[in-house]
Design an enzyme around this catalytic site. Structure first.
Site, PDB file in Angstrom:
ATOM      1  CG  ASP A  30       5.852 -18.037   7.344  1.00  8.64           C
ATOM      2  OD1 ASP A  30       6.180 -17.740   8.498  1.00  8.64           O
ATOM      3  OD2 ASP A  30       5.875 -17.186   6.672  1.00  8.64           O
ATOM      4  CB  CYS A 260       3.846  -0.702  -0.613  1.00 10.38           C
ATOM      5  SG  CYS A 260       3.451  -2.286  -0.766  1.00 10.38           S
ATOM      6  CE  LYS A 320      -5.960  -0.022  -2.125  1.00 10.48           C
ATOM      7  NZ  LYS A 320      -5.254  -0.420  -3.193  1.00 10.48           N
TER       8      LYS A 320
END
Length: 430
Positions: A30, A260, A320
Site C-alpha cells: 500500500d 458496494c 448494517k
C-alpha cells in the site's frame, strides 16, 4: 506460492489474510505508510469481525508481511492481485485511477513473467485496459497475463464469505491462467466458474444490482403493507421460503447503504447509458432507496408534528451491523435532513463514529443507547445492532420526553413495545 496483494483496504486485507490462512505466503502493498504500520502492529484500520485475530495469527506465522516498497514487492511475486478502491465519480462511473496506477507500477517494475489478477470491482472491459496500461509501462517486454477474479464479500461477514465462498469466478481466455488461479483456491469446496474477463466483471455488478433490487422491492411492498394493515415481515417470510426467491435481502427497512450497492448500481447504470441501453428497473431501485429514509421521517412527523426544536435519538450509524462503514448509510442522510429541519439529534453506535462535519450544537454522540434516548421526543432505530434487543426498554420509556419509537429495521417486537407503553412504528410492521 508467493502472492502480492496491491491495496490493503477492506477487500485487499481480507484477501491477503485468507490466502495466508489457506497456506500461501502473502505480501500486502500500500502507498499509505500509516496503514501499513498499523497492519504490521496487528491493528486493522476498519472493523470486521474475526479479521484482526487472523492478522495477528499470520504475523506470527510470518505468512503475511506488509510493505510500501512497490519495486521490491512486485519483483518478488509472480502472482499479483489488484485490490484497490474504485470509488464513484460524480456521473456514477467507477474511478479507475488507482487500478491504472497499480497496473503501471507492475509494468514499470516487472522483472519476469507476472500473472495479474484484478479483484477490484471494475467496469466491463477493464481487463483489457489493465493489459494496455501494464504493457505500455514496461521497460522490458516481459510476458504477463491479466485475469479477473471478482470478490463477493459481505461487510460484517467477510471472513466467512472468503473462507467458505458460494462460488469463485475466474475471468480469463487462457486455460493455463485458469489452472494457475484455480490452484490458489484448490482447498475451497465451492463451484469454480471459468468464463471470459468481461463476463466475470459483469457478473459482479449483476449480483449486487440484483440484491439491491430485492431490498427496494420489499421496501416498496412495506409501504403498501402499512396502508393495508399487513405485516411485511410475515410476507417476506412467506415468499422467502420459495427457493426461487430465497429469504436473503428481504428485510424491509430504511434502505441500503455501504461501499458496494450504491456505487456498483450507479456504475452499472452509467455503463448502460454509455451503451444506449436504459435500465428502467435499476433506476427505480435507486429512486426507492434514496427516498426510503424520508418515509420513516414522515412517520415521525405524523406522530410528533414539526421537527424543529424536537429531540430525536438515532440508534445506529453504520449502514448494517458488524461494520463501522457509514458510507451512504441511511442514518447519515437522516441526520442531514433532521439538521435541516432544526431538530436536535442524539446519536449512538457501538462501533461507527459520527463524522466531525456532522457534529455541532444540534448533533451530539451519546455514550450509550439509554443516555442517547433520555429526554427524546422520538427514537429511531437505524441499524439492527443485536445489543439494542437487550436495552431495558421499560426504563428507557420513563426517561424519554415522549415514548415514541420508530423501528427503521423492524428489529423489535411490536406487541411487546406497545405493551410497555410505546407508540411504536416499524416499516410495514406495527
Amino acid at each position: 506460492m508467493n502472492i502480492l496483494v496491491i491495496g490493503t483496504g477492506y477487500v485487499g486485507t481480507t484477501t491477503a489474510l485468507v490466502f495466508a490462512e489457506i497456506g500461501w505466503n502473502v505480501t500486502g502493498l500500500d502507498v499509505d505508510p500509516q496503514k501499513i504500520e498499523h497492519l504490521r502492529q496487528g491493528k486493522l484500520h476498519f472493523y470486521e469481525p474475526g479479521l484482526e485475530g487472523l492478522l495477528k495469527k499470520h504475523l506470527g506465522t510470518k505468512r503475511i508481511r506488509f510493505t510500501t516498497d512497490k519495486k521490491e514487492a512486485i519483483e518478488n511475486n509472480a502472482i499479483i492481485f489488484i485490490c484497490v478502491g474504485t470509488p464513484s465519480l460524480p456521473d456514477g462511473r467507477a474511478d479507475l485511477r488507482y487500478v491504472k496506477q497499480a497496473a503501471e507500477d507492475i509494468g514499470r517494475h516487472m522483472n519476469g513473467d507476472k500473472l495479474i489478477i484484478n479483484k477490484s470491482t471494475v467496469p466491463v472491459g477493464t481487463q483489457e485496459l489493465v493489459t494496455g496500461w501494464t504493457r505500455d509501462a514496461r521497460t522490458v517486454p516481459y510476458p504477463f497475463e491479466v485475469a479477473s477474479n471478482p470478490e463477493f464479500l459481505r461487510e460484517g461477514k467477510a471472513l466467512m464469505d472468503a473462507l467458505q465462498p458460494d462460488r469463485i469466478i475466474i475471468g480469463t481466455n487462457s486455460d493455463n491462467v485458469a489452472k494457475r488461479i484455480g490452484k490458489l483456491y484448490e482447498s475451497m469446496q465451492c463451484p469454480i466458474i471459468v468464463t471470459t474477463p468481461r463476463t466475470a466483471e459483469f457478473t459482479k455488478y449483476a449480483a449486487n444490482a440484483f440484491l439491491a433490487t430485492k431490498i427496494s422491492f420489499i421496501n416498496e411492498l412495506a409501504r403498501l403493507s402499512d396502508r393495508l394493515g399487513v405485516n411485511v415481515k410475515e410476507v417476506a417470510y412467506g415468499i422467502g421460503l420459495d427457493n426461487r426467491i430465497g429469504p436473503s435481502f428481504l428485510q424491509a427497512g430504511i434502505g441500503y447503504g455501504g461501499s458496494c450497492f450504491p456505487k456498483d448500481v450507479a456504475a452499472l447504470l452509467n455503463m448502460a447509458e454509455h451503451n444506449d441501453v436504459e435500465l428502467k428497473l435499476l433506476k427505480k431501485v435507486v429512486h426507492v432507496n434514496q427516498r426510503q429514509h424520508l418515509y420513516m421521517l414522515q412517520k415521525v412527523r405524523e406522530q410528533i408534528g414539526n421537527l424543529a426544536g424536537k429531540r430525536i435519538a438515532l440508534l445506529g450509524l453504520a449502514f448494517k451491523p458488524d461494520t463501522d462503514d457509514i458510507r451512504e448509510a441511511p442514518a447519515i442522510r437522516m441526520i442531514q435532513k433532521l439538521r435541516n429541519e432544526k431538530a436536535y439529534v442524539q446519536v449512538y453506535d457501538p462501533i461507527a463514529a459520527l463524522p466531525p462535519e456532522l457534529m455541532d450544537e444540534r448533533v451530539k454522540f451519546g455514550s450509550s443507547p439509554e443516555e442517547t434516548m433520555k429526554g427524546a421526543d422520538a427514537a429511531i432505530i437505524c441499524t439492527e445492532w443485536p445489543m439494542f434487543l437487550k436495552i431495558d426498554w421499560v426504563q428507557v420509556k420513563d426517561s424519554m420526553n415522549a415514548p415514541n419509537l420508530f423501528d427503521g429495521r423492524n428489529l423489535l417486537d411490536a406487541g411487546q413495545m406497545k405493551d410497555i407503553g410505546f407508540y411504536y412504528q416499524g416499516i410495514g410492521y406495527s
